[in-house]
Design an enzyme around this catalytic site. Structure first.
Site, mmCIF file in Angstrom:
data_model
loop_
_atom_site.group_PDB
_atom_site.id
_atom_site.type_symbol
_atom_site.label_atom_id
_atom_site.label_comp_id
_atom_site.label_asym_id
_atom_site.label_seq_id
_atom_site.Cartn_x
_atom_site.Cartn_y
_atom_site.Cartn_z
ATOM 1 N N LYS A 1 -5.749 5.449 14.759
ATOM 2 C CA LYS A 1 -5.104 6.713 15.137
ATOM 3 C C LYS A 1 -5.415 7.827 14.154
ATOM 4 O O LYS A 1 -5.531 8.980 14.546
ATOM 5 C CB LYS A 1 -3.602 6.537 15.381
ATOM 6 C CG LYS A 1 -2.761 6.472 14.148
ATOM 7 C CD LYS A 1 -1.311 6.306 14.513
ATOM 8 C CE LYS A 1 -0.581 5.523 13.445
ATOM 9 N NZ LYS A 1 -0.689 6.000 12.086
ATOM 10 N N ARG B 1 -10.020 -2.492 5.989
ATOM 11 C CA ARG B 1 -10.127 -1.037 5.925
ATOM 12 C C ARG B 1 -10.473 -0.534 4.523
ATOM 13 O O ARG B 1 -9.973 -1.037 3.521
ATOM 14 C CB ARG B 1 -8.782 -0.456 6.357
ATOM 15 C CG ARG B 1 -8.745 1.030 6.420
ATOM 16 C CD ARG B 1 -7.654 1.473 7.316
ATOM 17 N NE ARG B 1 -6.334 1.387 6.706
ATOM 18 C CZ ARG B 1 -5.267 1.923 7.260
ATOM 19 N NH1 ARG B 1 -5.357 2.540 8.412
ATOM 20 N NH2 ARG B 1 -4.111 1.826 6.665
ATOM 21 N N ARG C 1 -6.830 1.066 -0.096
ATOM 22 C CA ARG C 1 -5.449 1.473 -0.370
ATOM 23 C C ARG C 1 -4.617 0.307 -0.891
ATOM 24 O O ARG C 1 -4.775 -0.820 -0.445
ATOM 25 C CB ARG C 1 -4.811 1.980 0.932
ATOM 26 C CG ARG C 1 -4.905 3.462 1.110
ATOM 27 C CD ARG C 1 -4.566 3.868 2.512
ATOM 28 N NE ARG C 1 -3.303 3.317 3.002
ATOM 29 C CZ ARG C 1 -2.790 3.631 4.181
ATOM 30 N NH1 ARG C 1 -3.417 4.452 4.984
ATOM 31 N NH2 ARG C 1 -1.657 3.098 4.562
ATOM 32 N N ARG D 1 4.411 -4.006 7.509
ATOM 33 C CA ARG D 1 4.099 -2.812 8.298
ATOM 34 C C ARG D 1 3.953 -3.151 9.773
ATOM 35 O O ARG D 1 4.429 -2.421 10.635
ATOM 36 C CB ARG D 1 2.818 -2.154 7.778
ATOM 37 C CG ARG D 1 3.069 -1.305 6.552
ATOM 38 C CD ARG D 1 1.892 -1.318 5.611
ATOM 39 N NE ARG D 1 0.757 -0.551 6.066
ATOM 40 C CZ ARG D 1 -0.502 -0.794 5.681
ATOM 41 N NH1 ARG D 1 -0.767 -1.788 4.859
ATOM 42 N NH2 ARG D 1 -1.474 -0.032 6.102
HETATM 43 P P1 ADP Z 1 -0.396 2.799 8.140
HETATM 44 O O1 ADP Z 1 -0.297 3.443 9.499
HETATM 45 O O2 ADP Z 1 -1.729 2.209 7.916
HETATM 46 O O3 ADP Z 1 0.694 1.853 7.833
HETATM 47 P P2 ADP Z 1 0.374 5.319 6.905
HETATM 48 O O4 ADP Z 1 -0.565 6.055 6.044
HETATM 49 O O5 ADP Z 1 0.703 5.926 8.228
HETATM 50 O O6 ADP Z 1 -0.288 3.905 7.047
HETATM 51 O O7 ADP Z 1 1.752 5.055 6.131
HETATM 52 C C1 ADP Z 1 1.778 4.501 4.842
HETATM 53 C C2 ADP Z 1 3.215 4.258 4.432
HETATM 54 O O8 ADP Z 1 3.947 5.505 4.349
HETATM 55 C C3 ADP Z 1 4.039 3.398 5.387
HETATM 56 O O9 ADP Z 1 3.821 2.024 5.194
HETATM 57 C C4 ADP Z 1 5.475 3.822 4.973
HETATM 58 O O10 ADP Z 1 5.867 3.243 3.759
HETATM 59 C C5 ADP Z 1 5.310 5.316 4.734
HETATM 60 N N1 ADP Z 1 5.588 6.067 5.976
HETATM 61 C C6 ADP Z 1 4.674 6.701 6.750
HETATM 62 N N2 ADP Z 1 5.272 7.264 7.813
HETATM 63 C C7 ADP Z 1 6.598 6.983 7.723
HETATM 64 C C8 ADP Z 1 7.733 7.251 8.532
HETATM 65 N N3 ADP Z 1 7.640 7.952 9.673
HETATM 66 N N4 ADP Z 1 8.946 6.811 8.101
HETATM 67 C C9 ADP Z 1 9.063 6.137 6.961
HETATM 68 N N5 ADP Z 1 8.026 5.805 6.164
HETATM 69 C C10 ADP Z 1 6.805 6.219 6.534
#
Ligand code: ADP
Length: 228
Positions: free
Chosen positions: A13, A127, A164, A176
């Site tokens: 995404k 990744r 990461r 996650r």
């Molecule tokens: P991925 O989709 O690969 O898990 P992201 O970069 O979207 O990675 O998110 C990394 C981290 O940031 C998540 O595992 C979480 O800890 C935090 N995070 C991201 N978006 C949210 C959200 N909407 N609410 C709470 N925590 C979030």
């Protein structure tokens, strides 16, 4: 245009959002990216968030919801945005819908990239991040980084790729994915909440796309559904 994009961690995404940004000029708001920026700068918010992000847990709603609502109200969002990574639970979904209704900035498009959990997991474990933003993944042959000495480099720009912190830790990956696929209180239930809100609004375009396809096929499906 205001677009919400959903997909399991590792579904592509972020890549699809970047392609849409290039095509449309919309502002890309990525919740995880905002947390990583704060962590890099060492802000209070960044330090607090890192204790959750490193373990794959959601950063608490009291921090995340106001951060996103505030971000969407900035001037660079006035002409539209693509929101990626938010909402991830039903209370974030409700807060977002409410804020958009209050601001009279309704949602135009909801995109859901669907991908089986085990495929998402393999992709997360493979990744890698290229400094120039090229997608890299050892689990996807078309975008696999190449070995150069004892490091992996991007096949496109030959720069060393990095991994990461939360993608190294298998336990954090499982956390996650558990959050994403949780039908009671996770992202899947947030998607259902947004989709049932959209069901009574014929002007909201809801797009489902199969995440197993390659990057270009997925982006073409999305573009066709958007009429672009
Ligand atoms: P991925 O989709 O690969 O898990 P992201 O970069 O979207 O990675 O998110 C990394 C981290 O940031 C998540 O595992 C979480 O800890 C935090 N995070 C991201 N978006 C949210 C959200 N909407 N609410 C709470 N925590 C979030």
């Amino acid at each position: 245009m205001r677009i919400l994009i959903f997909g399991p961690n590792g579904s592509g995404k972020g890549t699809q959002s970047a392609i849409l940004v290039k095509k449309t000029g919309l502002t890309h708001i990525e919740s995880g990216g905002i947390f990583r920026e704060h962590a890099k700068k060492g802000t209070e918010l960044g330090k607090k968030a890192k204790t959750y992000t490193d373990q794959g847990q959601l950063v608490p709603d009291e921090i995340t919801i106001p951060m996103i609502v505030d971000r969407l109200s900035r001037s660079d969002c006035a002409n539209g945005w693509i929101l990626d990574g938010f909402p991830r639970n039903p209370s974030q979904a409700m807060a977002l819908i409410q804020a958009l209704e209050q601001g009279q900035t309704p949602l135009d498009v909801v995109i859901e990239i669907r991908l089986a959990r085990e495929v998402a997991k393999a992709r997360l474990m493979g990744r890698a991040t290229c400094p120039n933003g090229h997608p890299n993944n050892t689990a996807i042959p078309a975008i696999a980084p190449i070995k150069s000495g004892n490091q992996l480099i991007c096949a496109k720009c030959q720069q060393p790729v990095t991994v990461r912190q939360d993608d190294i830790d298998e336990q954090a990956i499982d956390v996650r994915l558990n959050i994403y696929f949780d039908e009671q209180n996770g992202t899947v239930s947030a998607i259902r909440a947004v989709e049932s809100w959209a069901a009574n609004r014929p002007d909201v375009n809801v797009i489902h796309v199969d995440g197993e396809g390659d990057i270009q096929a997925i982006s073409e499906t999305i573009a066709a559904a958007l009429g672009r």
